[in-house]
Design a protein around this motif. Structure first.
Motif, mmCIF file in Angstrom:
data_model
loop_
_atom_site.group_PDB
_atom_site.id
_atom_site.type_symbol
_atom_site.label_atom_id
_atom_site.label_comp_id
_atom_site.label_asym_id
_atom_site.label_seq_id
_atom_site.Cartn_x
_atom_site.Cartn_y
_atom_site.Cartn_z
ATOM 1 N N GLN A 161 44.691 26.104 39.798
ATOM 2 C CA GLN A 161 44.255 25.178 40.856
ATOM 3 C C GLN A 161 42.859 25.528 41.344
ATOM 4 O O GLN A 161 42.051 24.660 41.628
ATOM 5 C CB GLN A 161 45.265 25.111 42.003
ATOM 6 C CG GLN A 161 45.461 26.364 42.829
ATOM 7 C CD GLN A 161 44.428 26.565 43.935
ATOM 8 O OE1 GLN A 161 43.850 25.621 44.468
ATOM 9 N NE2 GLN A 161 44.160 27.823 44.240
ATOM 10 N N ALA A 162 42.551 26.825 41.430
ATOM 11 C CA ALA A 162 41.216 27.242 41.872
ATOM 12 C C ALA A 162 40.176 26.874 40.830
ATOM 13 O O ALA A 162 39.073 26.401 41.164
ATOM 14 C CB ALA A 162 41.193 28.746 42.135
ATOM 15 N N GLY A 189 40.111 33.666 49.190
ATOM 16 C CA GLY A 189 39.170 32.925 48.357
ATOM 17 C C GLY A 189 39.793 31.745 47.637
ATOM 18 O O GLY A 189 39.100 30.795 47.281
ATOM 19 N N TYR A 190 41.100 31.776 47.420
ATOM 20 C CA TYR A 190 41.772 30.677 46.733
ATOM 21 C C TYR A 190 41.907 29.439 47.618
ATOM 22 O O TYR A 190 42.170 28.350 47.133
ATOM 23 C CB TYR A 190 43.153 31.115 46.236
ATOM 24 C CG TYR A 190 43.092 32.002 45.017
ATOM 25 C CD1 TYR A 190 42.919 31.465 43.753
ATOM 26 C CD2 TYR A 190 43.217 33.385 45.131
ATOM 27 C CE1 TYR A 190 42.874 32.267 42.628
ATOM 28 C CE2 TYR A 190 43.167 34.196 44.010
ATOM 29 C CZ TYR A 190 42.992 33.634 42.765
ATOM 30 O OH TYR A 190 42.940 34.442 41.653
ATOM 31 N N ALA A 219 38.403 44.199 38.972
ATOM 32 C CA ALA A 219 38.049 42.868 39.481
ATOM 33 C C ALA A 219 37.300 42.084 38.410
ATOM 34 O O ALA A 219 36.470 42.621 37.693
ATOM 35 C CB ALA A 219 37.187 42.995 40.733
ATOM 36 N N GLN A 220 37.640 40.819 38.308
ATOM 37 C CA GLN A 220 36.910 39.929 37.411
ATOM 38 C C GLN A 220 36.787 38.559 38.053
ATOM 39 O O GLN A 220 37.647 38.131 38.808
ATOM 40 C CB GLN A 220 37.587 39.847 36.047
ATOM 41 C CG GLN A 220 38.968 39.242 36.046
ATOM 42 C CD GLN A 220 39.525 39.120 34.645
ATOM 43 O OE1 GLN A 220 38.794 38.958 33.675
ATOM 44 N NE2 GLN A 220 40.825 39.198 34.517
ATOM 45 N N GLU A 221 35.678 37.911 37.737
ATOM 46 C CA GLU A 221 35.446 36.568 38.263
ATOM 47 C C GLU A 221 36.438 35.598 37.643
ATOM 48 O O GLU A 221 36.930 35.815 36.541
ATOM 49 C CB GLU A 221 34.024 36.124 37.931
ATOM 50 C CG GLU A 221 32.956 36.901 38.649
ATOM 51 C CD GLU A 221 31.559 36.419 38.304
ATOM 52 O OE1 GLU A 221 31.400 35.224 37.972
ATOM 53 O OE2 GLU A 221 30.640 37.231 38.373
ATOM 54 N N LEU A 222 36.706 34.542 38.385
ATOM 55 C CA LEU A 222 37.598 33.506 37.869
ATOM 56 C C LEU A 222 36.825 32.677 36.849
ATOM 57 O O LEU A 222 35.904 31.936 37.203
ATOM 58 C CB LEU A 222 38.114 32.619 39.008
ATOM 59 C CG LEU A 222 39.058 31.501 38.584
ATOM 60 C CD1 LEU A 222 40.328 32.075 37.975
ATOM 61 C CD2 LEU A 222 39.402 30.619 39.754
ATOM 62 N N ARG A 223 37.167 32.835 35.593
ATOM 63 C CA ARG A 223 36.573 32.105 34.479
ATOM 64 C C ARG A 223 37.691 31.566 33.604
ATOM 65 O O ARG A 223 38.865 31.884 33.797
ATOM 66 C CB ARG A 223 35.654 33.015 33.651
ATOM 67 C CG ARG A 223 34.492 33.584 34.425
ATOM 68 C CD ARG A 223 33.426 32.512 34.593
ATOM 69 N NE ARG A 223 32.236 33.059 35.213
ATOM 70 C CZ ARG A 223 31.843 32.782 36.434
ATOM 71 N NH1 ARG A 223 32.534 31.958 37.173
ATOM 72 N NH2 ARG A 223 30.745 33.290 36.927
ATOM 73 N N TRP A 224 37.346 30.796 32.607
ATOM 74 C CA TRP A 224 38.350 30.166 31.756
ATOM 75 C C TRP A 224 39.250 31.190 31.076
ATOM 76 O O TRP A 224 40.412 30.929 30.837
ATOM 77 C CB TRP A 224 37.696 29.238 30.733
ATOM 78 C CG TRP A 224 36.789 29.934 29.760
ATOM 79 C CD1 TRP A 224 35.448 30.151 29.893
ATOM 80 C CD2 TRP A 224 37.168 30.549 28.531
ATOM 81 N NE1 TRP A 224 34.969 30.851 28.822
ATOM 82 C CE2 TRP A 224 36.001 31.099 27.959
ATOM 83 C CE3 TRP A 224 38.367 30.675 27.845
ATOM 84 C CZ2 TRP A 224 36.015 31.773 26.753
ATOM 85 C CZ3 TRP A 224 38.372 31.347 26.630
ATOM 86 C CH2 TRP A 224 37.198 31.885 26.106
ATOM 87 N N TRP A 225 38.724 32.366 30.745
ATOM 88 C CA TRP A 225 39.557 33.354 30.055
ATOM 89 C C TRP A 225 40.635 33.929 30.963
ATOM 90 O O TRP A 225 41.636 34.434 30.486
ATOM 91 C CB TRP A 225 38.723 34.462 29.421
ATOM 92 C CG TRP A 225 37.842 35.211 30.358
ATOM 93 C CD1 TRP A 225 38.201 36.238 31.188
ATOM 94 C CD2 TRP A 225 36.454 35.000 30.575
ATOM 95 N NE1 TRP A 225 37.124 36.671 31.906
ATOM 96 C CE2 TRP A 225 36.020 35.917 31.544
ATOM 97 C CE3 TRP A 225 35.519 34.113 30.045
ATOM 98 C CZ2 TRP A 225 34.728 35.985 32.003
ATOM 99 C CZ3 TRP A 225 34.217 34.182 30.499
ATOM 100 C CH2 TRP A 225 33.834 35.108 31.469
ATOM 101 N N LEU A 234 35.180 32.461 42.413
ATOM 102 C CA LEU A 234 35.781 33.668 42.962
ATOM 103 C C LEU A 234 35.216 34.883 42.243
ATOM 104 O O LEU A 234 35.197 34.931 41.021
ATOM 105 C CB LEU A 234 37.306 33.637 42.785
ATOM 106 C CG LEU A 234 38.044 32.461 43.436
ATOM 107 C CD1 LEU A 234 39.521 32.523 43.094
ATOM 108 C CD2 LEU A 234 37.854 32.483 44.932
ATOM 109 N N GLU A 235 34.780 35.856 43.023
ATOM 110 C CA GLU A 235 34.257 37.089 42.438
ATOM 111 C C GLU A 235 35.380 37.975 41.907
ATOM 112 O O GLU A 235 35.170 38.787 41.020
ATOM 113 C CB GLU A 235 33.464 37.878 43.481
ATOM 114 C CG GLU A 235 32.179 37.207 43.907
ATOM 115 C CD GLU A 235 31.444 38.026 44.955
ATOM 116 O OE1 GLU A 235 31.694 39.242 45.054
ATOM 117 O OE2 GLU A 235 30.634 37.433 45.667
#
Length: 161
Positions: free
Chosen positions: A88-89, A36-37, A107-113, A96-97
């Protein structure tokens, strides 16, 4: 004199061990997360095996006296790998899920945190590396001071009859 690796190295080793265990227990899903990256291409399968193996090597190396400095360097590289991968992503706007840190688990979504978590991860790796003897500067609160004339322990000891 053999020094213990310290709390930071222990916590970092435990975190890396947990990450590697989750990644290896869900190797296919971890490979999907890496794909996914969008940077691994055909090398995602190899990366899915190499990343947890290196994480386990660092975790084990932090406990073995002759390997601590090398583990400290590799530990910084692992933390930098995850931070750069997420940054970079995020900068590219990828959705990304699962960031993949623990494989299919937690699992966690790619977010600012996630970027903040990676910054904390880098700081922990930095601290652990410095505690293994790498010449890395530490903030004052993180430095160990030997008991000297101005330390509370030395003062209490000198006041004993």
């Amino acid at each position: 004199m053999i020094r213990k690796p310290g709390l930071a190295a222990f916590v970092y080793a435990a975190l890396l061990s947990a990450m590697a265990a989750g990644q290896l227990a869900s190797l296919g899903r971890f490979e999907d997360a890496l794909l996914g990256y969008g940077v691994f291409g055909a090398g995602a399968e190899s990366a899915a095996v190499a990343v947890p193996v290196v994480e386990l090597a660092v975790a084990g190396g932090l406990a073995i006296v002759p390997a601590r400095r090398a583990a400290g360097v590799l530990g910084l590289a692992v933390a930098l790998f995850w931070a750069v991968l997420a940054a970079q992503a995020f900068a590219r706007g990828l959705e990304l899920e699962n960031c993949g840190c623990f494989g299919a688990y937690l699992a966690q979504e790619l977010r600012w945190w996630v970027l903040l978590e990676d910054a904390e991860f880098l700081l922990l790796a930095w601290w652990a590396g410095a505690r293994t003897g790498l010449p890395l500067p530490l903030p004052r609160f993180a430095r160990r001071r030997p008991p000297g004339p101005e330390s509370p322990r030395a003062t209490a000891a000198s006041n004993r009859p």
